[in-house]
Design an enzyme around this catalytic site. Structure first.
Site, PDB file in Angstrom:
ATOM      1  N   PHE A 138      -2.339  -6.388   1.633  1.00 35.73           N
ATOM      2  CA  PHE A 138      -1.124  -6.986   1.074  1.00 35.73           C
ATOM      3  C   PHE A 138      -1.157  -8.511   0.985  1.00 35.73           C
ATOM      4  CE2 PHE A 138       0.012  -3.100   3.438  1.00 35.73           C
ATOM      5  CZ  PHE A 138       0.279  -2.281   2.353  1.00 35.73           C
TER       6      PHE A 138
ATOM      7  N   CYS B  87       3.698 -11.259   7.473  1.00 36.69           N
ATOM      8  CA  CYS B  87       3.839 -10.279   8.551  1.00 36.69           C
ATOM      9  C   CYS B  87       5.054  -9.394   8.280  1.00 36.69           C
ATOM     10  CB  CYS B  87       3.978 -10.988   9.899  1.00 36.69           C
ATOM     11  SG  CYS B  87       4.130  -9.845  11.291  1.00 36.69           S
TER      12      CYS B  87
ATOM     13  N   GLY C 109      -2.779 -10.125  -1.534  1.00 39.88           N
ATOM     14  CA  GLY C 109      -2.904 -10.515  -2.939  1.00 39.88           C
ATOM     15  C   GLY C 109      -4.334 -10.659  -3.431  1.00 39.88           C
TER      16      GLY C 109
ATOM     17  N   ASP D 252     -13.809  -5.255  -7.149  1.00 40.21           N
ATOM     18  CA  ASP D 252     -12.687  -5.098  -6.238  1.00 40.21           C
ATOM     19  C   ASP D 252     -13.098  -4.184  -5.086  1.00 40.21           C
ATOM     20  OD1 ASP D 252      -9.967  -5.628  -5.552  1.00 40.21           O
ATOM     21  OD2 ASP D 252      -9.406  -3.634  -6.260  1.00 40.21           O
ATOM     22  N   GLU D 253     -12.493  -4.400  -3.935  1.00 39.39           N
ATOM     23  CA  GLU D 253     -12.756  -3.589  -2.728  1.00 39.39           C
ATOM     24  C   GLU D 253     -14.249  -3.513  -2.431  1.00 39.39           C
ATOM     25  OE1 GLU D 253     -10.346  -3.009  -0.895  1.00 39.39           O
ATOM     26  OE2 GLU D 253      -8.578  -2.758  -2.138  1.00 39.39           O
TER      27      GLU D 253
ATOM     28  N   CYS E 242       0.935 -10.573  11.635  1.00 41.59           N
ATOM     29  CA  CYS E 242       0.344 -11.777  12.207  1.00 41.59           C
ATOM     30  C   CYS E 242      -0.417 -11.343  13.462  1.00 41.59           C
ATOM     31  CB  CYS E 242       1.425 -12.806  12.550  1.00 41.59           C
ATOM     32  SG  CYS E 242       2.507 -12.334  13.910  1.00 41.59           S
TER      33      CYS E 242
ATOM     34  N   GLN F 194     -15.947  -4.148   0.051  1.00 39.52           N
ATOM     35  CA  GLN F 194     -16.350  -3.639   1.366  1.00 39.52           C
ATOM     36  C   GLN F 194     -16.723  -2.159   1.327  1.00 39.52           C
ATOM     37  OE1 GLN F 194     -13.177  -4.423   0.645  1.00 39.52           O
ATOM     38  NE2 GLN F 194     -11.882  -2.723   1.284  1.00 39.52           N
TER      39      GLN F 194
ATOM     40  N   CYS G   3       7.567 -10.038  11.532  1.00 39.67           N
ATOM     41  CA  CYS G   3       8.242 -11.298  11.871  1.00 39.67           C
ATOM     42  C   CYS G   3       8.318 -12.299  10.721  1.00 39.67           C
ATOM     43  CB  CYS G   3       7.579 -11.948  13.086  1.00 39.67           C
ATOM     44  SG  CYS G   3       5.980 -12.716  12.726  1.00 39.67           S
TER      45      CYS G   3
END
Length: 184
Positions: A12, A143, A14, A84-85, A175, A87, A146
């Site tokens: 998340f 986060c 971006g 993209d992606e 976080c 990994q 928070c």
């Protein structure tokens, strides 16, 4: 010579949105490109790189770096590669060497992917790519608990698989403090 750029960070943050923004700039400047995505990523679309915000672009589906090289061979005139992606790309050899080879052939390579899994362990390829990259863009999310900058991905489900494709039904960005408080 070519160049390598990597966009990395947690869920998340971006990453895909930034990759697609760069793709749109290529389209506006009439530069041809090859966009790739791992076949296993079917969250929003089987055939398109799609961000959480639903921006999308058609992509070549791949499993391995050899798929990328094979498709590049068929399109010798195109010298921009976006993945993209990253990994999730498979290889039987150090993958960063393949990207260096493509760079030496004059390719401009833009990669996006998660830097760490939900346990806070770096995905093996990402530190290697960061080390050889001409540019590293490390993004932060917000986060979910928070509202501070978030650099961690937290898995909501108790399943322990490292590769577990999903979105906000399985993950949230945290976080470091909130992530540690969750017991990771």
């Amino acid at each position: 010579m070519g160049r390598i750029e990597i966009i990395c960070g947690p869920m998340f943050s971006g990453k895909t949105e930034e990759l697609l923004r760069k793709i749109n700039r290529f389209k506006y400047s009439k530069k041809e490109f090859l966009l790739f995505k791992p076949k296993i990523d079917v969250r929003y679309s089987k055939s398109k790189v799609t961000s959480h915000n639903k921006s999308k672009e058609t992509a070549h589906l791949i499993d391995t770096i050899d798929d990328v090289k094979r498709i590049c061979e068929k399109h010798k005139d195109i010298k921009i590669i976006a993945v993209d992606e990253v990994q999730f790309i498979k290889s039987n050899r150090p993958l960063y060497l393949d990207f260096l080879t493509l760079k030496s052939k004059g390719y401009e390579i833009i990669l996006s992917g998660l830097d760490m899994d939900y346990r806070g362990v770096p995905f093996p390829l990402i530190p290697e790519i960061m080390a050889i990259a001409d540019e590293v863009i490390k993004l932060k999310a917000v986060c979910f608990d928070c509202g501070q900058d978030a650099g961690m991905s937290h898995k909501l489900l108790k399943e322990k698989e490292i590769v577990d494709i999903g979105a906000n039904e399985k993950y949230k960005a945290l976080c470091f403090k909130c992530w540690k408080n969750k017991g990771e």
